[in-house]
Design a protein around this motif. Structure first.
Motif, short mmCIF file in Angstrom:
data_model
loop_
_atom_site.label_atom_id
_atom_site.label_comp_id
_atom_site.label_asym_id
_atom_site.label_seq_id
_atom_site.Cartn_x
_atom_site.Cartn_y
_atom_site.Cartn_z
N ILE A 1 -33.11 -28.56 34.86
CA ILE A 1 -33.84 -30.04 35.44
C ILE A 1 -34.37 -30.40 34.26
O ILE A 1 -34.24 -32.17 34.16
CB ILE A 1 -35.19 -29.46 36.44
CG1 ILE A 1 -34.22 -28.52 38.30
CG2 ILE A 1 -35.94 -30.60 36.66
CD1 ILE A 1 -35.78 -28.03 38.14
N ASN A 2 -34.52 -29.82 33.32
CA ASN A 2 -35.12 -30.88 31.68
C ASN A 2 -33.74 -30.94 31.68
O ASN A 2 -34.31 -32.49 31.23
CB ASN A 2 -35.54 -29.26 30.67
CG ASN A 2 -36.15 -30.30 29.79
OD1 ASN A 2 -34.98 -30.41 28.58
ND2 ASN A 2 -37.19 -30.51 29.48
N LEU A 3 -32.66 -30.94 31.54
CA LEU A 3 -31.20 -31.49 31.37
C LEU A 3 -31.02 -32.68 31.92
O LEU A 3 -30.73 -33.63 31.82
CB LEU A 3 -30.03 -30.61 30.54
CG LEU A 3 -30.23 -29.74 30.25
CD1 LEU A 3 -29.30 -29.04 29.85
CD2 LEU A 3 -30.08 -30.46 28.57
N ARG A 4 -31.35 -32.58 33.71
CA ARG A 4 -31.40 -33.09 34.34
C ARG A 4 -32.34 -34.57 34.23
O ARG A 4 -32.00 -36.10 34.12
CB ARG A 4 -31.02 -33.19 35.25
CG ARG A 4 -29.59 -32.43 35.78
CD ARG A 4 -27.89 -32.94 35.76
NE ARG A 4 -28.32 -33.82 37.33
CZ ARG A 4 -28.90 -35.43 37.48
NH1 ARG A 4 -28.16 -35.77 36.32
NH2 ARG A 4 -28.79 -35.95 38.52
N THR B 1 -25.54 -35.79 32.66
CA THR B 1 -25.03 -35.21 34.53
C THR B 1 -25.82 -34.29 34.04
O THR B 1 -26.01 -33.47 33.82
CB THR B 1 -23.77 -36.01 34.12
OG1 THR B 1 -22.63 -35.11 33.24
CG2 THR B 1 -23.52 -37.46 33.87
N VAL B 2 -24.81 -34.04 35.99
CA VAL B 2 -24.80 -32.25 36.74
C VAL B 2 -23.67 -31.29 36.15
O VAL B 2 -24.32 -30.78 34.94
CB VAL B 2 -24.71 -32.70 37.96
CG1 VAL B 2 -23.96 -30.82 38.73
CG2 VAL B 2 -25.89 -33.34 38.38
N ASN B 3 -22.88 -32.13 35.64
CA ASN B 3 -21.85 -31.52 34.98
C ASN B 3 -21.81 -31.17 33.18
O ASN B 3 -22.28 -30.61 33.24
CB ASN B 3 -20.44 -32.47 34.66
CG ASN B 3 -19.59 -32.01 36.22
OD1 ASN B 3 -19.81 -30.79 36.98
ND2 ASN B 3 -18.85 -32.82 36.67
N VAL C 1 -18.72 -18.67 33.71
CA VAL C 1 -20.35 -18.54 34.11
C VAL C 1 -21.14 -19.81 34.56
O VAL C 1 -21.64 -19.36 35.30
CB VAL C 1 -20.80 -18.39 32.61
CG1 VAL C 1 -22.03 -18.39 32.36
CG2 VAL C 1 -20.21 -17.03 31.72
N LYS C 2 -20.33 -20.52 34.29
CA LYS C 2 -20.21 -21.89 34.64
C LYS C 2 -19.79 -22.33 36.32
O LYS C 2 -20.24 -22.86 37.05
CB LYS C 2 -18.71 -23.00 34.24
CG LYS C 2 -19.00 -24.25 34.86
CD LYS C 2 -17.95 -25.41 34.34
CE LYS C 2 -17.74 -26.85 34.55
NZ LYS C 2 -17.02 -27.50 34.41
N HIS C 3 -19.06 -21.57 36.82
CA HIS C 3 -19.23 -21.03 38.59
C HIS C 3 -20.77 -20.90 39.21
O HIS C 3 -21.21 -21.43 39.94
CB HIS C 3 -17.72 -20.44 39.25
CG HIS C 3 -18.12 -20.52 40.96
ND1 HIS C 3 -18.26 -19.27 40.65
CD2 HIS C 3 -17.13 -20.58 41.44
CE1 HIS C 3 -17.98 -19.27 42.21
NE2 HIS C 3 -17.69 -19.77 43.03
#
Length: 240
Positions: free
Chosen positions: A40-43, A49-51, A78-80
């Motif tokens: 959430i900090n990054l977003r 972006t989400v990706n 891990v991404k999944h």
């Protein structure tokens, strides 16, 4: 005053969490709550972006766990896991206006109950045989060779020649002899993680107090990089 009100409104708008997370702690393994707060900090604060946010978190998670010397899942896996976790959060947030209050509260409560759990990305030992060699090689792999040789050029020497010729290379033979004497430490690493997790839970449940403890330990280690006696600690107490 307006700026302060806007900042306060933004801080209180986070769903299910009190605040975001600028960076993962270097002293403790990330929990599911830490991962969510970081995303959430990054977003919302870094405007990724989400990706992009998921990609950044995946890299940070893999780096943290790899430093423990354990084999992690492939980054795609891990991404999944991270994407699935964040999607679940967004779906719950989307339904926060569900007219069925009890159903909504149960859903949110069940999701929040998993927050203290570690966001575990360690590969399942049962699936190790299915992994290819590149799954065991990371940016930290070179430190293994550096620990075997005083001169880094020694290990580069045999890595740069064809493997079929290693058997006649003195640097390779030296490394092979050392490796054969190394005890497998997977179980030791897992026990260390378990002990650290249990200790964290027993010392305090407050995240703020945990960080204070970690800072105190780090400061203590800087002052006493050796096994200190009681007299040493009393003598240097003001330096901590």
């Amino acid at each position: 005053m307006q700026a302060i009100m806007e900042k306060t409104t933004k801080t209180s708008s986070y769903f299910l969490i009190e605040k975001t997370l600028r960076n993962f702690s270097k002293s403790t393994l990330p929990t599911r709550e830490h991962v969510l707060r970081r995303l959430i900090n990054l977003r919302l604060e870094d405007n990724l972006t989400v990706n992009e946010s998921i990609f950044r978190v995946v890299g940070e998670l893999v780096n943290i766990w790899s430093c423990l010397g354990v084999v992690t899942k492939l980054k795609t896996a891990v991404k999944h896991d991270v994407a699935k976790f964040y999607t679940e959060y967004l779906n719950i947030k989307k339904n926060k206006f569900d007219n069925n209050g009890k159903r909504r509260e149960l859903r949110e409560s069940k999701f929040k109950s998993t927050f203290p759990l570690l966001f575990d990305i360690v590969v399942d030992p049962m699936n190790v045989v299915e992994l290819s060699m590149d799954a065991f090689i990371t940016e930290n792999t070179k430190t293994f060779f550096e620990s075997l040789f005083v001169d880094a050029s020694n290990y580069k020497n045999f890595l740069e020649i064809d493997p079929s010729r290693w058997i006649n290379n003195q640097n390779y033979l030296r490394a092979e002899a050392i490796v054969k004497k190394i005890i497998v430490v997977n179980d030791t690493a897992e026990r260390a993680i378990s002990m650290a997790t249990k200790l964290n839970e027993k010392v305090t449940t407050s995240e703020t107090e945990k960080q204070m403890v970690f800072q105190l330990v780090e400061a203590h280690q800087k002052v006493f990089p050796y096994l200190a006696s009681k007299n040493d600690i009393v003598k240097n107490f003001n330096k901590i």
